[in-house]
Structures are given as structure tokens and as C-alpha cells.
Design a protein around this motif. Structure first.
Motif, PDB file in Angstrom:
ATOM      1  N   ARG A 151       0.850  -1.191   0.000  1.00  0.00           N
ATOM      2  CA  ARG A 151       0.000   0.000   0.000  1.00  0.00           C
ATOM      3  C   ARG A 151       0.885   1.240   0.000  1.00  0.00           C
ATOM      4  O   ARG A 151       1.550   1.536   0.989  1.00  0.00           O
ATOM      5  N   HIS A 152       0.862   1.992  -1.097  1.00  0.00           N
ATOM      6  CA  HIS A 152       1.753   3.137  -1.267  1.00  0.00           C
ATOM      7  C   HIS A 152       0.942   4.380  -1.629  1.00  0.00           C
ATOM      8  O   HIS A 152      -0.153   4.297  -2.189  1.00  0.00           O
ATOM      9  N   ILE A 153       1.491   5.536  -1.312  1.00  0.00           N
ATOM     10  CA  ILE A 153       0.798   6.805  -1.522  1.00  0.00           C
ATOM     11  C   ILE A 153       0.980   7.269  -2.968  1.00  0.00           C
ATOM     12  O   ILE A 153       2.106   7.315  -3.477  1.00  0.00           O
ATOM     13  N   ILE A 154      -0.130   7.589  -3.625  1.00  0.00           N
ATOM     14  CA  ILE A 154      -0.066   8.124  -4.986  1.00  0.00           C
ATOM     15  C   ILE A 154      -0.479   9.588  -5.055  1.00  0.00           C
ATOM     16  O   ILE A 154      -0.257  10.254  -6.070  1.00  0.00           O
ATOM     17  N   LEU A 155      -1.094  10.098  -3.978  1.00  0.00           N
ATOM     18  CA  LEU A 155      -1.523  11.500  -4.020  1.00  0.00           C
ATOM     19  C   LEU A 155      -1.675  12.040  -2.609  1.00  0.00           C
ATOM     20  O   LEU A 155      -2.248  11.364  -1.741  1.00  0.00           O
ATOM     21  N   ARG A 156      -1.150  13.242  -2.402  1.00  0.00           N
ATOM     22  CA  ARG A 156      -1.389  14.030  -1.188  1.00  0.00           C
ATOM     23  C   ARG A 156      -1.752  15.441  -1.629  1.00  0.00           C
ATOM     24  O   ARG A 156      -0.994  16.061  -2.373  1.00  0.00           O
ATOM     25  N   GLU A 157      -2.883  15.960  -1.172  1.00  0.00           N
ATOM     26  CA  GLU A 157      -3.309  17.294  -1.568  1.00  0.00           C
ATOM     27  C   GLU A 157      -4.044  17.970  -0.407  1.00  0.00           C
ATOM     28  O   GLU A 157      -4.671  17.303   0.418  1.00  0.00           O
ATOM     29  N   ASN A 158      -3.963  19.307  -0.361  1.00  0.00           N
ATOM     30  CA  ASN A 158      -4.664  20.103   0.640  1.00  0.00           C
ATOM     31  C   ASN A 158      -5.671  21.025  -0.027  1.00  0.00           C
ATOM     32  O   ASN A 158      -5.513  21.392  -1.204  1.00  0.00           O
ATOM     33  N   SER A 159      -6.701  21.398   0.726  1.00  0.00           N
ATOM     34  CA  SER A 159      -7.670  22.375   0.223  1.00  0.00           C
ATOM     35  C   SER A 159      -8.302  23.098   1.403  1.00  0.00           C
ATOM     36  O   SER A 159      -8.171  22.674   2.565  1.00  0.00           O
ATOM     37  N   PHE A 160      -9.000  24.196   1.088  1.00  0.00           N
ATOM     38  CA  PHE A 160      -9.772  24.937   2.079  1.00  0.00           C
ATOM     39  C   PHE A 160     -11.254  24.871   1.700  1.00  0.00           C
ATOM     40  O   PHE A 160     -11.610  24.852   0.522  1.00  0.00           O
ATOM     41  N   SER A 161     -12.105  24.841   2.722  1.00  0.00           N
ATOM     42  CA  SER A 161     -13.549  24.789   2.479  1.00  0.00           C
ATOM     43  C   SER A 161     -14.269  25.343   3.700  1.00  0.00           C
ATOM     44  O   SER A 161     -13.639  25.744   4.693  1.00  0.00           O
ATOM     45  N   SER A 162     -15.598  25.337   3.640  1.00  0.00           N
ATOM     46  CA  SER A 162     -16.433  25.702   4.784  1.00  0.00           C
ATOM     47  C   SER A 162     -17.627  24.758   4.872  1.00  0.00           C
ATOM     48  O   SER A 162     -18.185  24.346   3.844  1.00  0.00           O
ATOM     49  N   HIS A 163     -17.978  24.398   6.113  1.00  0.00           N
ATOM     50  CA  HIS A 163     -19.231  23.702   6.394  1.00  0.00           C
ATOM     51  C   HIS A 163     -20.288  24.737   6.784  1.00  0.00           C
ATOM     52  O   HIS A 163     -20.010  25.641   7.578  1.00  0.00           O
ATOM     53  N   PRO A 187     -16.291  23.965  -1.217  1.00  0.00           N
ATOM     54  CA  PRO A 187     -14.845  24.177  -1.357  1.00  0.00           C
ATOM     55  C   PRO A 187     -14.518  25.608  -1.768  1.00  0.00           C
ATOM     56  O   PRO A 187     -15.215  26.210  -2.580  1.00  0.00           O
ATOM     57  N   TRP A 188     -13.428  26.144  -1.200  1.00  0.00           N
ATOM     58  CA  TRP A 188     -12.883  27.425  -1.639  1.00  0.00           C
ATOM     59  C   TRP A 188     -11.692  27.207  -2.566  1.00  0.00           C
ATOM     60  O   TRP A 188     -11.401  28.061  -3.414  1.00  0.00           O
ATOM     61  N   THR A 189     -10.969  26.113  -2.377  1.00  0.00           N
ATOM     62  CA  THR A 189      -9.894  25.718  -3.291  1.00  0.00           C
ATOM     63  C   THR A 189     -10.118  24.253  -3.660  1.00  0.00           C
ATOM     64  O   THR A 189     -10.967  23.579  -3.067  1.00  0.00           O
ATOM     65  N   GLN A 190      -9.350  23.751  -4.633  1.00  0.00           N
ATOM     66  CA  GLN A 190      -9.578  22.417  -5.166  1.00  0.00           C
ATOM     67  C   GLN A 190      -8.365  21.506  -4.973  1.00  0.00           C
ATOM     68  O   GLN A 190      -7.233  21.971  -4.806  1.00  0.00           O
ATOM     69  N   PHE A 191      -8.655  20.199  -4.978  1.00  0.00           N
ATOM     70  CA  PHE A 191      -7.594  19.201  -4.978  1.00  0.00           C
ATOM     71  C   PHE A 191      -7.084  19.005  -6.409  1.00  0.00           C
ATOM     72  O   PHE A 191      -7.880  18.902  -7.348  1.00  0.00           O
ATOM     73  N   ASP A 192      -5.775  18.900  -6.576  1.00  0.00           N
ATOM     74  CA  ASP A 192      -5.174  18.599  -7.868  1.00  0.00           C
ATOM     75  C   ASP A 192      -5.015  17.074  -7.972  1.00  0.00           C
ATOM     76  O   ASP A 192      -4.234  16.477  -7.233  1.00  0.00           O
ATOM     77  N   LEU A 193      -5.752  16.446  -8.908  1.00  0.00           N
ATOM     78  CA  LEU A 193      -5.773  14.990  -9.036  1.00  0.00           C
ATOM     79  C   LEU A 193      -4.827  14.482 -10.120  1.00  0.00           C
ATOM     80  O   LEU A 193      -4.984  13.364 -10.607  1.00  0.00           O
ATOM     81  N   THR A 194      -3.808  15.279 -10.459  1.00  0.00           N
ATOM     82  CA  THR A 194      -2.850  14.851 -11.473  1.00  0.00           C
ATOM     83  C   THR A 194      -2.171  13.545 -11.081  1.00  0.00           C
ATOM     84  O   THR A 194      -1.916  12.683 -11.931  1.00  0.00           O
ATOM     85  N   GLY A 195      -1.879  13.370  -9.795  1.00  0.00           N
ATOM     86  CA  GLY A 195      -1.244  12.135  -9.332  1.00  0.00           C
ATOM     87  C   GLY A 195      -2.101  10.912  -9.574  1.00  0.00           C
ATOM     88  O   GLY A 195      -1.587   9.830  -9.896  1.00  0.00           O
ATOM     89  N   LEU A 196      -3.417  11.058  -9.442  1.00  0.00           N
ATOM     90  CA  LEU A 196      -4.332   9.947  -9.720  1.00  0.00           C
ATOM     91  C   LEU A 196      -4.319   9.602 -11.205  1.00  0.00           C
ATOM     92  O   LEU A 196      -4.245   8.427 -11.589  1.00  0.00           O
ATOM     93  N   GLU A 207     -10.435  19.426 -18.905  1.00  0.00           N
ATOM     94  CA  GLU A 207      -9.610  20.620 -19.085  1.00  0.00           C
ATOM     95  C   GLU A 207      -8.416  20.611 -18.140  1.00  0.00           C
ATOM     96  O   GLU A 207      -7.309  20.978 -18.508  1.00  0.00           O
ATOM     97  N   ASP A 208      -8.640  20.246 -16.880  1.00  0.00           N
ATOM     98  CA  ASP A 208      -7.558  20.074 -15.921  1.00  0.00           C
ATOM     99  C   ASP A 208      -8.006  19.016 -14.922  1.00  0.00           C
ATOM    100  O   ASP A 208      -9.124  18.505 -14.991  1.00  0.00           O
ATOM    101  N   PHE A 209      -7.128  18.665 -14.014  1.00  0.00           N
ATOM    102  CA  PHE A 209      -7.401  17.561 -13.100  1.00  0.00           C
ATOM    103  C   PHE A 209      -7.702  18.052 -11.685  1.00  0.00           C
ATOM    104  O   PHE A 209      -7.392  17.376 -10.705  1.00  0.00           O
ATOM    105  N   LYS A 210      -8.351  19.219 -11.581  1.00  0.00           N
ATOM    106  CA  LYS A 210      -8.701  19.758 -10.274  1.00  0.00           C
ATOM    107  C   LYS A 210     -10.171  19.504  -9.973  1.00  0.00           C
ATOM    108  O   LYS A 210     -11.025  19.623 -10.836  1.00  0.00           O
ATOM    109  N   ASP A 211     -10.437  19.138  -8.702  1.00  0.00           N
ATOM    110  CA  ASP A 211     -11.800  18.816  -8.280  1.00  0.00           C
ATOM    111  C   ASP A 211     -12.022  19.363  -6.876  1.00  0.00           C
ATOM    112  O   ASP A 211     -11.130  19.270  -6.017  1.00  0.00           O
ATOM    113  N   GLY A 212     -13.223  19.900  -6.633  1.00  0.00           N
ATOM    114  CA  GLY A 212     -13.499  20.560  -5.365  1.00  0.00           C
ATOM    115  C   GLY A 212     -14.000  19.668  -4.258  1.00  0.00           C
ATOM    116  O   GLY A 212     -13.897  19.991  -3.087  1.00  0.00           O
ATOM    117  N   PHE A 213     -14.617  18.518  -4.630  1.00  0.00           N
ATOM    118  CA  PHE A 213     -15.208  17.596  -3.652  1.00  0.00           C
ATOM    119  C   PHE A 213     -16.321  18.259  -2.837  1.00  0.00           C
ATOM    120  O   PHE A 213     -16.442  18.077  -1.628  1.00  0.00           O
TER     121      PHE A 213
END
Length: 229
Positions: A151-163, A187-196, A207-213
Motif C-alpha cells: 500500500r503506497h501513496i499516490i496523491l497528497r493534496e490540501n484544500s480549504f472549504s467551509s461547512h 470548497p474554496w480551493t480544489q484538490f489537484d488529481l494529477t497524481g491519480l 480541461e484540468d485535473f482539479k476537483d473541489g469535492f
């Protein structure tokens, strides 16, 4: 100067005597499907590629929901409270098939974890409440596959959001009370899923590999102490 200091100390202890602190623990379910369009486009293309090349292929599921635990504290001053929380959510998706030429088993498993650190305000009107938070989110995806089974890490990403949430607060006993909170997390910023995409190499047409979740869901939270209207 001494008089001013004594007044400030007196105000501090008077303020705290009116406050109520609650430790909190709970369960959270979040529905993600509408907020993971780019992620699920990558997975759909991955399935389309493998359906045409593998036998007995079992498709990798889209991300639909995450679930996990909530820990935190609430410092309440009538009729407002300061909430500090940590949530840890997880999900697993997998695929499997047989390579027709070699007969070897092909498989991939992905383990998703999202940890959120949140703080915010909650306002009370009788047994009801509403509020919001600012969140720091950390997404981690780990993988296992037929080439590398550890089990190895393929992606680590940070984002900001509000509940943003509304709450129903139910009386318990002197030791425990219950809060039920439907919410939406924006979400206020998005995760970059390029690693996935690099791991799966799908050639997905985005268009790009960013997703807000973006997600919405419900929390069931147990608070120590009696709920006071």
C-alpha cells in the motif's frame, strides 16, 4: 496598572463562569458524487479502457460517499458557541480483471482518506442551531495493484472549504446530549488529481485535473453534559 490587571482577571473568570465546555464525538456521512465530477470522469475512462482489453472485468466504482468519525470541543456562551473539530473520513474502491493473453489477474485498489481541521461559530435558538466553519482538508490516496501490492501513496493534496449546517439539539441526561446536523461543505480551493491520472494513465478528456469535492451529508454528535436552551 495593578487595578487594571485585577479588573481584566475578574472579567476573564466571570466570562468563563458563564461558559459551558462540551467534548464531542460523532459520526459523519458525506455524499460526494455531485462534487467529484473530474475524479469520476477519470474513473469512467479507466473502466472504459479496461472493459475493452480485460476479461471478466469488474469496474472501479465512482466516489459517491465517505464516512468517518468526528472529534472536537464546543465552548458555549449563550447564545453562541465556538466549535473546534477534527473529522476523519475514508472510502475504498477497487477493480479486477484477467489479462487474456497471459491469464494473469489485474487488480487495483485505492484507499481514500480525508482529514479536516475545522473551527467556527454556532448560534442557538431554543433547541435549534445554525452555523459555519472554516476547514483545512488533507486528501490522501493510497494504492495497491498487481505490479506493486504494497500500500503506497499516490496523491497528497490540501484544500480549504467551509461547512454550513443547521442543528437539532436534543436533551439527554446530566452526562450526555445529542446533536443532529445536516450540512453542506463548499470548497474554496480544489484538490489537484494529477497524481491519480498519472497512476491510472487514462487519457481522460478534461480541461484540468482539479476537483473541489463539494458534498453534503449529516452528522450525529454526542456531547458530554446536559444541553441548555
Amino acid at each position: 496598572m495593578r487595578s487594571v490587571l485585577l479588573i481584566l482577571i475578574g472579567c476573564f473568570f466571570s466570562f468563563n463562569s458563564l461558559a459551558q465546555f462540551n467534548a464531542r464525538v460523532g459520526y459523519q456521512y458525506s455524499y460526494f458524487k455531485t462534487g467529484t465530477k473530474v475524479h469520476n470522469t477519470i474513473i469512467d475512462q479507466f473502466n472504459a479502457n479496461n472493459n475493452s482489453t480485460l476479461d471478466n472485468y469488474q469496474e472501479m466504482s465512482n466516489l459517491k460517499g465517505f464516512h468517518g468519525i468526528l472529534l472536537g470541543g464546543r465552548y458555549r456562551f449563550q447564545p453562541v458557541a465556538l466549535n473546534v473539530e477534527l473529522t476523519s473520513m475514508f472510502q475504498r474502491i477497487s477493480s479486477e480483471g484477467i489479462e487474456p493473453t497471459s491469464g494473469k489477474t489485474f487488480f487495483k485498489e485505492h484507499y481514500y482518506g480525508i482529514v479536516s481541521y475545522s473551527s467556527g461559530l454556532e448560534f442557538f435558538v431554543g433547541k435549534f442551531s445554525f452555523g459555519g466553519t472554516l476547514d483545512i482538508n488533507r486528501l490522501r490516496i493510497r494504492a495497491e495493484n498487481d505490479v506493486r501490492p504494497d500500500r503506497h501513496i499516490i496523491l497528497r493534496e490540501n484544500s480549504f472549504s467551509s461547512h454550513f449546517f443547521v442543528g437539532i439539539n436534543l436533551d439527554g441526561n446530566d452526562h450526555l446530549s445529542l446533536s443532529i446536523q445536516p450540512f453542506v461543505q463548499i470548497p474554496w480551493t480544489q484538490f489537484d488529481l494529477t497524481g491519480l491520472e498519472s497512476q491510472l494513465d487514462t487519457g481522460a478528456n478534461v480541461e484540468d485535473f482539479k476537483d473541489g469535492f463539494l458534498n453534503y451529508g449529516i452528522r450525529v454528535i454526542f456531547n458530554n453534559g446536559y444541553f441548555e436552551n
